[in-house]
Each structure stands twice: as structure tokens, then as C-alpha cells.
Enzyme design. Structure first.
Site, PDB file in Angstrom:
ATOM      1  N   GLN A  28      12.378  38.682 -33.381  1.00 54.59           N
ATOM      2  CA  GLN A  28      13.023  37.570 -34.077  1.00 54.59           C
ATOM      3  C   GLN A  28      12.174  36.309 -33.901  1.00 54.59           C
ATOM      4  O   GLN A  28      11.978  35.840 -32.769  1.00 54.59           O
ATOM      5  CB  GLN A  28      14.421  37.341 -33.509  1.00 54.59           C
ATOM      6  CG  GLN A  28      15.097  36.049 -33.930  1.00 54.59           C
ATOM      7  CD  GLN A  28      15.287  35.941 -35.427  1.00 54.59           C
ATOM      8  OE1 GLN A  28      14.646  35.119 -36.075  1.00 54.59           O
ATOM      9  NE2 GLN A  28      16.164  36.763 -35.974  1.00 54.59           N
ATOM     10  N   ARG A  85      12.871  33.268 -34.932  1.00 55.65           N
ATOM     11  CA  ARG A  85      13.647  32.036 -34.764  1.00 55.65           C
ATOM     12  C   ARG A  85      13.939  31.803 -33.298  1.00 55.65           C
ATOM     13  O   ARG A  85      14.309  32.709 -32.553  1.00 55.65           O
ATOM     14  CB  ARG A  85      14.951  32.101 -35.550  1.00 55.65           C
ATOM     15  CG  ARG A  85      14.741  32.198 -37.048  1.00 55.65           C
ATOM     16  CD  ARG A  85      16.008  31.881 -37.811  1.00 55.65           C
ATOM     17  NE  ARG A  85      16.317  30.475 -37.673  1.00 55.65           N
ATOM     18  CZ  ARG A  85      17.551  29.996 -37.588  1.00 55.65           C
ATOM     19  NH1 ARG A  85      18.571  30.803 -37.610  1.00 55.65           N
ATOM     20  NH2 ARG A  85      17.756  28.714 -37.490  1.00 55.65           N
ATOM     21  N   GLY A  95      33.447  37.500 -46.280  1.00 53.44           N
ATOM     22  CA  GLY A  95      32.755  38.613 -45.655  1.00 53.44           C
ATOM     23  C   GLY A  95      31.249  38.420 -45.720  1.00 53.44           C
ATOM     24  O   GLY A  95      30.750  37.382 -46.170  1.00 53.44           O
ATOM     25  N   GLY A 108      18.423  38.941 -39.926  1.00 54.20           N
ATOM     26  CA  GLY A 108      19.818  38.562 -40.114  1.00 54.20           C
ATOM     27  C   GLY A 108      20.525  38.139 -38.841  1.00 54.20           C
ATOM     28  O   GLY A 108      21.736  38.318 -38.713  1.00 54.20           O
ATOM     29  N   GLU A 109      19.787  37.535 -37.895  1.00 56.01           N
ATOM     30  CA  GLU A 109      20.430  37.170 -36.626  1.00 56.01           C
ATOM     31  C   GLU A 109      21.499  36.099 -36.809  1.00 56.01           C
ATOM     32  O   GLU A 109      22.527  36.117 -36.134  1.00 56.01           O
ATOM     33  CB  GLU A 109      19.394  36.718 -35.586  1.00 56.01           C
ATOM     34  CG  GLU A 109      20.034  36.450 -34.229  1.00 56.01           C
ATOM     35  CD  GLU A 109      19.061  36.490 -33.077  1.00 56.01           C
ATOM     36  OE1 GLU A 109      19.476  36.109 -31.966  1.00 56.01           O
ATOM     37  OE2 GLU A 109      17.906  36.877 -33.279  1.00 56.01           O
ATOM     38  N   ARG A 111      23.439  35.791 -39.404  1.00 54.23           N
ATOM     39  CA  ARG A 111      24.613  36.496 -39.916  1.00 54.23           C
ATOM     40  C   ARG A 111      25.310  37.291 -38.818  1.00 54.23           C
ATOM     41  O   ARG A 111      26.542  37.335 -38.751  1.00 54.23           O
ATOM     42  CB  ARG A 111      24.190  37.434 -41.059  1.00 54.23           C
ATOM     43  CG  ARG A 111      24.046  36.722 -42.413  1.00 54.23           C
ATOM     44  CD  ARG A 111      23.310  37.595 -43.408  1.00 54.23           C
ATOM     45  NE  ARG A 111      21.867  37.521 -43.194  1.00 54.23           N
ATOM     46  CZ  ARG A 111      21.002  38.439 -43.609  1.00 54.23           C
ATOM     47  NH1 ARG A 111      21.443  39.523 -44.218  1.00 54.23           N
ATOM     48  NH2 ARG A 111      19.716  38.292 -43.397  1.00 54.23           N
ATOM     49  N   GLU A 113      11.550  37.488 -44.063  1.00 51.82           N
ATOM     50  CA  GLU A 113      12.947  37.173 -44.376  1.00 51.82           C
ATOM     51  C   GLU A 113      13.280  35.730 -44.018  1.00 51.82           C
ATOM     52  O   GLU A 113      13.923  35.008 -44.784  1.00 51.82           O
ATOM     53  CB  GLU A 113      13.865  38.135 -43.617  1.00 51.82           C
ATOM     54  CG  GLU A 113      15.278  38.199 -44.153  1.00 51.82           C
ATOM     55  CD  GLU A 113      16.269  37.387 -43.342  1.00 51.82           C
ATOM     56  OE1 GLU A 113      17.453  37.376 -43.708  1.00 51.82           O
ATOM     57  OE2 GLU A 113      15.862  36.752 -42.351  1.00 51.82           O
ATOM     58  N   ASN A 114      12.818  35.272 -42.865  1.00 54.72           N
ATOM     59  CA  ASN A 114      13.108  33.910 -42.449  1.00 54.72           C
ATOM     60  C   ASN A 114      12.350  32.882 -43.274  1.00 54.72           C
ATOM     61  O   ASN A 114      12.882  31.814 -43.613  1.00 54.72           O
ATOM     62  CB  ASN A 114      12.778  33.733 -40.959  1.00 54.72           C
ATOM     63  CG  ASN A 114      13.879  34.239 -40.054  1.00 54.72           C
ATOM     64  OD1 ASN A 114      14.872  33.554 -39.843  1.00 54.72           O
ATOM     65  ND2 ASN A 114      13.722  35.437 -39.529  1.00 54.72           N
ATOM     66  N   ARG A 149      13.951  32.317 -46.602  1.00 49.86           N
ATOM     67  CA  ARG A 149      15.150  31.472 -46.516  1.00 49.86           C
ATOM     68  C   ARG A 149      14.816  30.048 -46.060  1.00 49.86           C
ATOM     69  O   ARG A 149      15.704  29.208 -45.950  1.00 49.86           O
ATOM     70  CB  ARG A 149      16.149  32.087 -45.525  1.00 49.86           C
ATOM     71  CG  ARG A 149      16.644  33.440 -45.940  1.00 49.86           C
ATOM     72  CD  ARG A 149      17.540  34.038 -44.861  1.00 49.86           C
ATOM     73  NE  ARG A 149      17.905  35.402 -45.210  1.00 49.86           N
ATOM     74  CZ  ARG A 149      18.888  35.723 -46.047  1.00 49.86           C
ATOM     75  NH1 ARG A 149      19.609  34.771 -46.605  1.00 49.86           N
ATOM     76  NH2 ARG A 149      19.150  36.974 -46.332  1.00 49.86           N
TER      77      ARG A 149
END
Length: 301
Positions: free
Chosen positions: A44, A46, A65, A91-92, A94, A125-126, A129
């Protein structure tokens, strides 16, 4: 329009037919998993998680959801044979918000990935976003270089960035540790901090960083401010008519004021003069306060 990031999020979800994502990957499938069966991954990128944004995401999850599944990889069966265990790839935020919202299960996409592919996916992914700070990006890029022997060009191709972007990001890690912390905490932008690389002394680097943050000097202003620390350009002709005493005086003033200063010697009846540079309106105010403060201190003495 945002520039596509390599193969972007499509590479994260993939299809049931499998494919490559920078490493071993034999396909993907969509399912659900208990949140307690998913552990944070070591890849990860982040470091900092904004609590206010996590709270907003928690409320959204409670209302609607989880719309987009988490990306995970299988790491083995759970103790007691109550189901498989997973390691989080992307997706940490989330996952954290889902736990805070009290969800028992979350949607997941299971991928079979090696370590390099796992780091690449999490990074892409990060970045897609725009969730990473400049320092988080830099650490992730540096890890791809150090542990997976990727060149800056190869990293750029994988994340949809140019080679200079990757190189400039990694160079931020050469700054003094307190300055890196200021960038990570959002006190400095990468543009404001990058010119500080011209300052070799860590203490002077930190002092300049604090002044940039306190006064709000722009990235361009920061570049001009650090010009005094760059090696002087060679002069054509080989002979200088400058006065070494005046040069020494100017250098002393520059060190004291932390900005470029020029001292012009009086000639004949023409008066001499001192020029002090400032870099934007906020910096001009700071210069004025500095000079007025010194003047008032002398008057009180």
C-alpha cells in the site's frame, strides 16, 4: 481531460480471461469476503489517511454500500477452515470505511499477482484517484526501482507518467527528513519543495522550507529564492571588475536575509545602493517586517 494512466483501472479489474499486469496474473474473479478475512497489504503506497474523508466515505457506504470492489490476492485458508484469507492490493480507504460502517462482508476481485504486480496495481489505482501525496508517490516509485529493478522509463509506462515526472518525484526523497515530512503533511507542495534540492545544508534547507510555508511563497518564488545557493555561472572574458569586499558584504546579507542581495558601489557623486529581491507579495511583506523589526530593535537598544 485527465491523461490515461497506463492501462488504468481496467488493468485492476481485468476479465476472466486473465492477462499480465507487470507480473504473474492468471485471471480474476468477483466474489465477496468477510472484512476480517482481509488484511492490509505490504504494498500500500498510501501513508496518510484523511480522517474527514474517511468519515465521508463511511457515511456514503452506510447509505449506498460499496459500489466498487476491493482488489485482493489469496494468501491461504483461514484458521478453522471458515474460508479463505486475502491480502489487500487496492482499496484500503474503502476497507477502513467499511469496517467503520459496520459491514460484515465486502465485494472483492481476486487476482493472482506476484509482489511487483501487486505494488504496481496499488500504485496505479491510487494515482488514478489522485489520492497519493508527492512523498507517497516518491516512496512507491523508489520501491519499484530498488526492489524490482525497474527503470524510470519502465515505471512511467506502467503508471502513465513521463520519465522526468518519475525522476523528479524520486528526487524529493533526497531532501532533509523534516522537509519530507512537511510535504507529506501538505505544508509544502512538490513544486515549492523541489527547488530546495539546490541547498546542500539540511538546516538551511529546513529554514527555507519553513519560510516558504509560513509566507506562502509560490513555486516560482521558491526557485528564485534558492538561486543564491546554485553554483555561479562562469563569466566570459575571465576578468571581473567587481569589488571582493562588496561581494563579501552581499553574501553576508544574503545569508542573513535568505534571499538574493546585490550591493552596488558608489561611483563619483553617484550614490551606492543595495537591492533586495522578493518573490511575491507575501514575501515582500515578510521582508518589510524583517527590516522594520530590526530597525525597531535598534531604536529600543
Amino acid at each position: 481531460m485527465r491523461k490515461p494512466l497506463g492501462r488504468g483501472l481496467d488493468a485492476l479489474i481485468g476479465d476472466s480471461g486473465g492477462g499480465e499486469a507487470g507480473g504473474r496474473d492468471s485471471g480474476a474473479h468477483l466474489t465477496t469476503a468477510p472484512v476480517e478475512h482481509i488484511r492490509p497489504g505490504p504494498f500500500q503506497p498510501r501513508i496518510h489517511f484523511d480522517e474527514e474523508r474517511l468519515e465521508e466515505l463511511k457515511r456514503a457506504i452506510q447509505s449506498q454500500g460499496i459500489i466498487e470492489p476491493l482488489i485482493v490476492r489469496l494468501i491461504g485458508a483461514a484458521d478453522g477452515s471458515d474460508g479463505p484469507r486475502y491480502e489487500l492490493i487496492a482499496g484500503e480507504r474503502r476497507l477502513r470505511a467499511a469496517r467503520a460502517a459496520g459491514l460484515e462482508t465486502v465485494p472483492i476481485v481476486v487476482r493472482e499477482l506476484d509482489d511487483r504486480a501487486a505494488l504496481e496495481m496499488s500504485l496505479v489505482e491510487n494515482i488514478a484517484r489522485e489520492d497519493l501525496s508527492p512523498i507517497e508517490e516518491a516512496f512507491a516509485f523508489a520501491r519499484l526501482v530498488k526492489h524490482f529493478a525497474l527503470s524510470h522509463d519502465e515505471i512511467g509506462l506502467r503508471v502513465g507518467k513521463s520519465r522526468p515526472y518519475i525522476s523528479n518525484a524520486i528526487r524529493l526523497l533526497e531532501l532533509a527528513h523534516p522537509v519530507i515530512e512537511m510535504i507529506a503533511c501538505g505544508q509544502l507542495t512538490a513544486g515549492q519543495a523541489r527547488p530546495l534540492l539546490a541547498i546542500g545544508d539540511p538546516d538551511a534547507q529546513l529554514a527555507a522550507a519553513r519560510r516558504i510555508a509560513a509566507v506562502g511563497i509560490s513555486a516560482r518564488g521558491a526557485e528564485e529564492m534558492t538561486e543564491i545557493h546554485r553554483p555561479p555561472k562562469a563569466k566570459s572574458g575571465g576578468r571581473s571588475g567587481s569589488d571582493p569586499n562588496m561581494n563579501a558584504l552581499a553574501e553576508g546579507l544574503q545569508r542573513a536575509l535568505k534571499r538574493k542581495v546585490r550591493v552596488f558601489k558608489r561611483r563619483g557623486r553617484s550614490p551606492g545602493r543595495i537591492e533586495i529581491e522578493y518573490y511575491d507579495e507575501n514575501d515582500l511583506t515578510a521582508v518589510a517586517e524583517m527590516l522594520l523589526g530590526n530597525s525597531r530593535a535598534s531604536m529600543r537598544a
